[in-house]
Scaffold this motif. Sequence first.
Motif, PDB file in Angstrom:
ATOM      1  N   ASN A 171       1.780  -7.033   5.422  1.00 22.40           N
ATOM      2  CA  ASN A 171       1.993  -8.236   6.231  1.00 22.40           C
ATOM      3  C   ASN A 171       2.894  -7.946   7.427  1.00 22.40           C
ATOM      4  N   SER A 172       4.003  -7.278   7.178  1.00 27.62           N
ATOM      5  CA  SER A 172       4.951  -6.994   8.251  1.00 27.62           C
ATOM      6  C   SER A 172       4.787  -5.597   8.839  1.00 27.62           C
ATOM      7  N   GLU A 173       4.048  -4.731   8.130  1.00 25.79           N
ATOM      8  CA  GLU A 173       3.878  -3.314   8.466  1.00 25.79           C
ATOM      9  C   GLU A 173       5.183  -2.531   8.354  1.00 25.79           C
ATOM     10  N   LYS A 174       6.194  -3.108   7.725  1.00 26.33           N
ATOM     11  CA  LYS A 174       7.435  -2.391   7.471  1.00 26.33           C
ATOM     12  C   LYS A 174       7.168  -1.274   6.468  1.00 26.33           C
ATOM     13  N   GLN A 175       7.786  -0.117   6.704  1.00 29.35           N
ATOM     14  CA  GLN A 175       7.525   1.049   5.871  1.00 29.35           C
ATOM     15  C   GLN A 175       8.810   1.531   5.192  1.00 29.35           C
ATOM     16  N   ASP A 176       8.660   1.952   3.963  1.00 31.47           N
ATOM     17  CA  ASP A 176       9.749   2.543   3.193  1.00 31.47           C
ATOM     18  C   ASP A 176       9.314   3.958   2.833  1.00 31.47           C
ATOM     19  N   THR A 177       9.937   4.961   3.455  1.00 35.61           N
ATOM     20  CA  THR A 177       9.438   6.334   3.409  1.00 35.61           C
ATOM     21  C   THR A 177      10.477   7.303   2.865  1.00 35.61           C
TER      22      THR A 177
ATOM     23  N   SER B 120       5.499  13.714   2.786  1.00 38.47           N
ATOM     24  CA  SER B 120       6.199  12.445   2.603  1.00 38.47           C
ATOM     25  C   SER B 120       5.376  11.489   1.762  1.00 38.47           C
ATOM     26  N   VAL B 121       6.050  10.480   1.221  1.00 39.00           N
ATOM     27  CA  VAL B 121       5.405   9.396   0.511  1.00 39.00           C
ATOM     28  C   VAL B 121       6.020   8.093   1.017  1.00 39.00           C
ATOM     29  N   ARG B 122       5.213   7.031   1.081  1.00 36.83           N
ATOM     30  CA  ARG B 122       5.732   5.797   1.670  1.00 36.83           C
ATOM     31  C   ARG B 122       5.076   4.572   1.060  1.00 36.83           C
ATOM     32  N   ARG B 123       5.781   3.446   1.202  1.00 31.85           N
ATOM     33  CA  ARG B 123       5.243   2.131   0.847  1.00 31.85           C
ATOM     34  C   ARG B 123       5.128   1.315   2.118  1.00 31.85           C
TER      35      ARG B 123
ATOM     36  N   LEU C 158       0.858  -1.178   0.000  1.00 40.10           N
ATOM     37  CA  LEU C 158       0.000   0.000   0.000  1.00 40.10           C
ATOM     38  C   LEU C 158       0.899   1.233   0.000  1.00 40.10           C
ATOM     39  N   PHE C 159       0.607   2.183  -0.880  1.00 39.87           N
ATOM     40  CA  PHE C 159       1.371   3.415  -0.972  1.00 39.87           C
ATOM     41  C   PHE C 159       0.493   4.567  -0.497  1.00 39.87           C
ATOM     42  N   THR C 160       1.033   5.405   0.366  1.00 37.13           N
ATOM     43  CA  THR C 160       0.253   6.536   0.875  1.00 37.13           C
ATOM     44  C   THR C 160       1.134   7.780   0.970  1.00 37.13           C
ATOM     45  N   LEU C 161       0.489   8.932   1.062  1.00 40.32           N
ATOM     46  CA  LEU C 161       1.178  10.124   1.512  1.00 40.32           C
ATOM     47  C   LEU C 161       1.227  10.101   3.032  1.00 40.32           C
ATOM     48  N   SER C 162       2.161  10.849   3.581  1.00 40.41           N
ATOM     49  CA  SER C 162       2.261  10.947   5.025  1.00 40.41           C
ATOM     50  C   SER C 162       2.765  12.340   5.371  1.00 40.41           C
ATOM     51  N   SER C 163       2.899  12.619   6.646  1.00 37.03           N
ATOM     52  CA  SER C 163       3.414  13.909   7.101  1.00 37.03           C
ATOM     53  C   SER C 163       4.325  13.671   8.294  1.00 37.03           C
TER      54      SER C 163
END
Length: 512
Positions: free
Chosen positions: A427-433, A420-423, A406-411
């Motif tokens: 499953n693991s809730e690991k984020q790439d931001t 910010s933008v993130r993936r 899931l890709f979202t914007l963030s702040s």
Amino acid sequence: MERRQFIKGMVAAPVVHAVSPNVVLAANSKTNESLILNLKRFNAALEQHPELIGFKGTETNLSPQELTIEGKLPTDLTGQFYRNGPGRHHRQKERYLHLFEGDGMVHRFSIGNHKVRHQAKFVRTDKFKQEEQAGKYLYSGPDSKLANSLPIPSPDSINTANTNVLPVNGELWALWEAGSATAIDSNTLNTKGLVNIGEDTPNEQSLKGLPFSAHPKIEADGTIWNFGYAQSGHVVLYQISRFGKLLNVGMINTGFKGGMLHDFLITERHLILLMPSLKRNRTIEGHFSSIQFNAQQAMEVFIIDKQSFNTVKRYELEPGFVFHFGNAWEDKQGNIHFDASLYPNGEVLQHMTKIMQGSDNVPLSPANTVLFTLYKNGKVRKRIVDGISEFPRIYSHLTGKQNNKLFTLSSVQSDVWSDSVRRIDLNSEKQDTYTYGKDFLVEEHVLVNQNNKESGGYLIGTALHIPSKRTCLNILRADDVSAGPICRAWLPHVIPLGFHGNFMPTVQAKGY
């Protein structure tokens, strides 16, 4: 009563999302003063707070121009990135009171041949053309009331076509919420006119002017599903072919009269409508101003069969408010899973009013990504993912099917807009931001991927650089978001902050 006749009767029902003629006629001469004062207040605030520049708006179309490239433009990325949003916020001395009211402006970023070109045009709705000729506002908006507003016989009288843009059969549909889609030429951006969803069907006349949301869902085969919310609580349901032809239409009565239903979901077998915890306070003037959050009102979920358009199950969730969803899917046991950018209250609606009035210091309870499971036995589970979340996107070929990314914007640093933008790995809730920083106001990023895998491809989106007062188009690798943009294409000026968009690959643009 036949379904067609029942839907036809909705034309006379209170479907106007914004204002009704009765409300307009009740306005008094003092209402125009609030719009005049708002322009003065915003301009004064802009001198002190340059971060408000994205909400100023523009008064003219933007001519085609080649952008300055920073970095290396991927050679396998070719096509048109379109985005839409309110582009004009004031005329003469009057400024709209809410961000949702501005006239729609469609932007086109053409990518290919080692170049990026940009142009933008206002959607020339009937409202826009009349007001352009008059040189002033003629119609009241959802919150901005004019003393001598022209009558509003149908929602399309004030259709601003300002929320999303959808490629359909070689053309574009500029989408609003309360009325018809507006067809646009995908090459010139010239406005063609309103789309009659029922054309060449028995519903040809009965569907004109009915609400058609700005968040249709597109299956892998191109089938388009959408809904339209009416203030009476009725919801129209649409199934449309990839060529833009109506396949099926129906309606349910949800009883929801909270004033706003912005997005929905689909699985392979069902449509999902989630009613937020909103109610209308009719003593408060203005549509958005009258929408109140009710902390004691559960969110209600309707599960609707795709074939019959009948409600097959209902769930209740804890109180909350949602603008946008990413995706939903159904497991082998019949349990439904979906994500939502969930707000704990409705402060975001008032936040958009305050920004339009020049205030950038507005307390706001942000949204989080929340993962819901609706079990077949009626139980519900939810899981909250860390971090602020909005404008969720997935790999489009998985719409209605299980997705793991899931890709979202963030702040992270900004309180005004996303930065910010993130993936997210669901499953693991690991984020790439990747965080652009407090000097940027970051807009929705869309996924571009043509290999039908849940990997690879690019994220494309615009961001406004506050110090230089310029907007850039950013291209990131979807598998390595934290590395940041591999390419930026810079405009020499700011374009108004918008809402949603989509990408049309070159192969589609030539013969979709």
